[in-house]
Write a protein that holds these residues in place. Structure first.
Motif, PDB file in Angstrom:
ATOM      1  N   ALA A  73       0.794  -1.226   0.000  1.00  0.00           N
ATOM      2  CA  ALA A  73       0.000   0.000   0.000  1.00  0.00           C
ATOM      3  C   ALA A  73       0.827   1.277   0.000  1.00  0.00           C
ATOM      4  O   ALA A  73       0.296   2.349  -0.329  1.00  0.00           O
ATOM      5  CB  ALA A  73      -0.925   0.012   1.225  1.00  0.00           C
ATOM      6  N   ALA A  74       2.106   1.205   0.353  1.00  0.00           N
ATOM      7  CA  ALA A  74       2.895   2.425   0.540  1.00  0.00           C
ATOM      8  C   ALA A  74       2.960   3.266  -0.732  1.00  0.00           C
ATOM      9  O   ALA A  74       2.585   4.449  -0.731  1.00  0.00           O
ATOM     10  CB  ALA A  74       4.297   2.076   1.030  1.00  0.00           C
ATOM     11  N   GLU A  75       3.426   2.681  -1.822  1.00  0.00           N
ATOM     12  CA  GLU A  75       3.598   3.475  -3.043  1.00  0.00           C
ATOM     13  C   GLU A  75       2.272   3.987  -3.611  1.00  0.00           C
ATOM     14  O   GLU A  75       2.198   5.147  -4.028  1.00  0.00           O
ATOM     15  CB  GLU A  75       4.379   2.672  -4.081  1.00  0.00           C
ATOM     16  CG  GLU A  75       5.839   2.485  -3.701  1.00  0.00           C
ATOM     17  CD  GLU A  75       6.679   1.932  -4.830  1.00  0.00           C
ATOM     18  OE1 GLU A  75       6.197   1.962  -5.987  1.00  0.00           O
ATOM     19  OE2 GLU A  75       7.796   1.472  -4.566  1.00  0.00           O
ATOM     20  N   PRO A  76       1.180   3.184  -3.661  1.00  0.00           N
ATOM     21  CA  PRO A  76      -0.104   3.751  -4.106  1.00  0.00           C
ATOM     22  C   PRO A  76      -0.579   4.913  -3.237  1.00  0.00           C
ATOM     23  O   PRO A  76      -1.097   5.905  -3.755  1.00  0.00           O
ATOM     24  CB  PRO A  76      -1.062   2.559  -4.014  1.00  0.00           C
ATOM     25  CG  PRO A  76      -0.191   1.369  -4.197  1.00  0.00           C
ATOM     26  CD  PRO A  76       1.095   1.720  -3.518  1.00  0.00           C
ATOM     27  N   LEU A  77      -0.402   4.808  -1.905  1.00  0.00           N
ATOM     28  CA  LEU A  77      -0.802   5.905  -1.026  1.00  0.00           C
ATOM     29  C   LEU A  77       0.043   7.154  -1.284  1.00  0.00           C
ATOM     30  O   LEU A  77      -0.484   8.278  -1.325  1.00  0.00           O
ATOM     31  CB  LEU A  77      -0.670   5.490   0.439  1.00  0.00           C
ATOM     32  CG  LEU A  77      -1.783   4.612   1.013  1.00  0.00           C
ATOM     33  CD1 LEU A  77      -1.415   4.167   2.419  1.00  0.00           C
ATOM     34  CD2 LEU A  77      -3.113   5.350   1.017  1.00  0.00           C
ATOM     35  N   VAL A  78       1.337   6.964  -1.464  1.00  0.00           N
ATOM     36  CA  VAL A  78       2.218   8.101  -1.742  1.00  0.00           C
ATOM     37  C   VAL A  78       1.791   8.783  -3.044  1.00  0.00           C
ATOM     38  O   VAL A  78       1.709  10.014  -3.126  1.00  0.00           O
ATOM     39  CB  VAL A  78       3.686   7.642  -1.818  1.00  0.00           C
ATOM     40  CG1 VAL A  78       4.571   8.774  -2.345  1.00  0.00           C
ATOM     41  CG2 VAL A  78       4.179   7.198  -0.447  1.00  0.00           C
ATOM     42  N   GLY A  79       1.512   7.946  -4.064  1.00  0.00           N
ATOM     43  CA  GLY A  79       1.091   8.516  -5.335  1.00  0.00           C
ATOM     44  C   GLY A  79      -0.208   9.299  -5.216  1.00  0.00           C
ATOM     45  O   GLY A  79      -0.368  10.375  -5.807  1.00  0.00           O
ATOM     46  N   TYR A  80      -1.149   8.765  -4.422  1.00  0.00           N
ATOM     47  CA  TYR A  80      -2.446   9.428  -4.248  1.00  0.00           C
ATOM     48  C   TYR A  80      -2.294  10.757  -3.513  1.00  0.00           C
ATOM     49  O   TYR A  80      -2.779  11.796  -3.969  1.00  0.00           O
ATOM     50  CB  TYR A  80      -3.385   8.499  -3.469  1.00  0.00           C
ATOM     51  CG  TYR A  80      -4.710   9.131  -3.104  1.00  0.00           C
ATOM     52  CD1 TYR A  80      -5.711   9.318  -4.062  1.00  0.00           C
ATOM     53  CD2 TYR A  80      -4.957   9.543  -1.796  1.00  0.00           C
ATOM     54  CE1 TYR A  80      -6.919   9.903  -3.720  1.00  0.00           C
ATOM     55  CE2 TYR A  80      -6.164  10.124  -1.444  1.00  0.00           C
ATOM     56  CZ  TYR A  80      -7.140  10.306  -2.412  1.00  0.00           C
ATOM     57  OH  TYR A  80      -8.331  10.891  -2.078  1.00  0.00           O
TER      58      TYR A  80
END
Length: 337
Positions: free
Chosen positions: A32-39
Motif C-alpha cells: 500500500a505504501a507506493e499507491p498511497l504516496v502517489g495518491y
C-alpha cells in the motif's frame, strides 16, 4: 505472554497468531505504501509533491497503528498472578542476572537478529551490484513496476508466515528447543548455498530466500514463547515473578541488536570498499555476496548452537508448570489450621 496463560503450548499458539498478523501487516504496508504516496502527492494541485505524499502515507499508517494498539490493550487480560506481590527493581534485576536460561535464549536471539539484519541490509546491494538486475515485471494498467529486490522481500515475508504457522504443530511434536535448533540449522545450510550462486541465478536466489525465510519464521513465535518460559523458571527458582522485566529486557536487547546489525552491514560495505552507483570490483562483490550468505549462515549456526545448552526441555517445563500451579493455589486458598 507470560501472564496471559501458564500453558507453554498456548503461549506458542498466541505468539503464532501475533507473528502471522505482524508479517501480514508488513505485506499490507509493502503493497500500500507506493499507491498511497502517489495518491497523496497529487493533493493540492500543481505537480506531484512526493514529500507531502510520504508524510500523509506515514500518517495513515500511524493512525491505524494507534487504533490497533488501543484494541490490543483493551482486549488483553492478565490471568497469571504472581505468588508474591512484593517486588523491587533491584531484586528483579538480581533474579534476572541469575536466570541462566534467559541468558542462553538472549544469545540465541541476538545471533538470530545478526542473521536477519545482515541479510536484509545487503539484499538491495546484492541485486543491484552482483545480480545487476532491477525490474522483475510491470503492470502497465496500474502504472506499477515490481523490482526483483522488492519481490525478494515480499516472498520472504510470505515464507516467514509459512514458518510461523508450522512452528506450533512441529514444536508440539518435537519440543520448542529442538524445533528452534532445526530451524536455525536449516537456515544456516540454505544461506551457505547462496554464496555459490552465479549472477544469472535470480530464480534460485528467490527459491533459497523462501527456504531461508520459512526456516527463520519458525523462530519468531518460539523465541517469545520461550522468554515466557524463562519467566516461569525464575519464579520457580526464586518465588518471585518479574515477567515485565524479562520481556522488556529481551525487547531492549533485540532493538539494540537490530541497531548494531544494521550498522554492521554499513561497516562491512565500507570495509570491502563499496562505492555507490559504480561498477564494484571483485573484492567488493565478494563481500556483498558474503553478506547475504556466509555471514548470515554463521549467525544462524551460532543461534542454533545456543539451543544445545538451553536447559528448559518440555518435561522440565511441565514440572515447573505443575509446581507453580500448586503454589498459586496455596496462595489463593491458604491451608486452615
Amino acid at each position: 505472554l507470560g501472564v496471559m496463560t501458564a500453558d507453554g503450548k498456548e503461549r506458542t499458539t498466541l505468539a503464532t497468531f501475533r507473528f502471522i498478523f505482524a508479517f501480514a501487516g508488513s505485506l499490507v504496508v509493502l503493497a500500500a505504501a507506493e499507491p498511497l504516496v502517489g495518491y497523496f502527492s497529487r493533493w493540492g494541485g500543481g505537480g506531484p509533491n512526493l514529500q507531502r505524499g510520504w508524510q500523509w502515507a506515514a500518517a495513515v499508517f500511524a493512525i491505524l497503528a494507534a487504533i490497533l494498539f488501543w484494541f490490543t490493550f483493551a482486549w488483553t487480560r492478565e490471568r497469571i498472578k504472581p505468588v508474591s506481590e512484593a517486588t523491587s527493581l533491584k531484586d528483579d534485576l538480581r533474579d534476572l542476572l541469575k536466570n541462566r536460561p534467559w541468558f542462553v535464549l538472549l544469545g540465541a536471539g541476538i545471533a538470530t537478529i545478526f542473521f536477519n539484519s545482515i541479510r536484509d541490509g545487503a539484499a538491495i546491494y546484492y541485486f543491484k551490484y552482483y545480480l545487476r538486475t532491477q525490474d522483475a515485471f510491470s503492470l502497465p494498467t496500474l502504472k506499477l513496476t515490481i523490482g526483483w529486490s522488492s519481490l525478494y522481500f515480499v516472498l520472504g515475508q510470505a515464507a516467514n508466515i509459512l514458518g510461523v504457522i508450522l512452528a506450533k504443530p512441529i514444536s508440539d511434536r518435537i519440543g520448542k528447543k529442538n524445533t528452534f535448533f532445526a530451524a536455525m540449522l536449516s537456515a544456516s545450510v540454505f544461506s551457505f548455498l547462496v554464496y555459490g550462486l552465479s549472477p544469472d541465478s535470480v530464480l534460485l536466489v528467490l527459491v533459497l530466500q523462501c527456504c531461508i525465510s520459512a526456516s527463520a519464521g519458525f523462530v519468531f513465535p518460539l523465541l517469545w514463547s520461550m522468554y515466557a518460559d524463562t519467566a516461569d523458571y525464575s519464579e520457580w527458582k526464586t518465588g518471585r515473578r518479574a515477567t515485565g522485566l524479562v520481556f522488556s529486557a529481551s525487547s531492549m536487547s533485540q532493538k539494540f541488536g537490530w541497531t548494531l546489525g544494521g550498522a554492521f552491514a554499513g561497516w562491512l560495505l565500507a570495509f570491502y570498499g563499496f562505492q555507490a552507483n559504480v561498477v564494484q570490483n571483485d573484492s567488493t562483490q565478494t563481500g556483498i555476496r558474503m553478506m547475504v550468505s556466509l555471514y548470515p549462515a554463521i549467525g544462524a549456526l551460532v543461534s542454533g548452537l545456543f539451543m544445545l545448552v538451553y536447559p528448559l526441555k518440555e518435561a522440565f517445563l511441565k514440572e515447573i508448570e505443575t509446581d507453580l500451579a500448586a503454589r498459586r493455589a496455596t496462595q489463593v486458598n491458604p491451608p486452615t489450621t
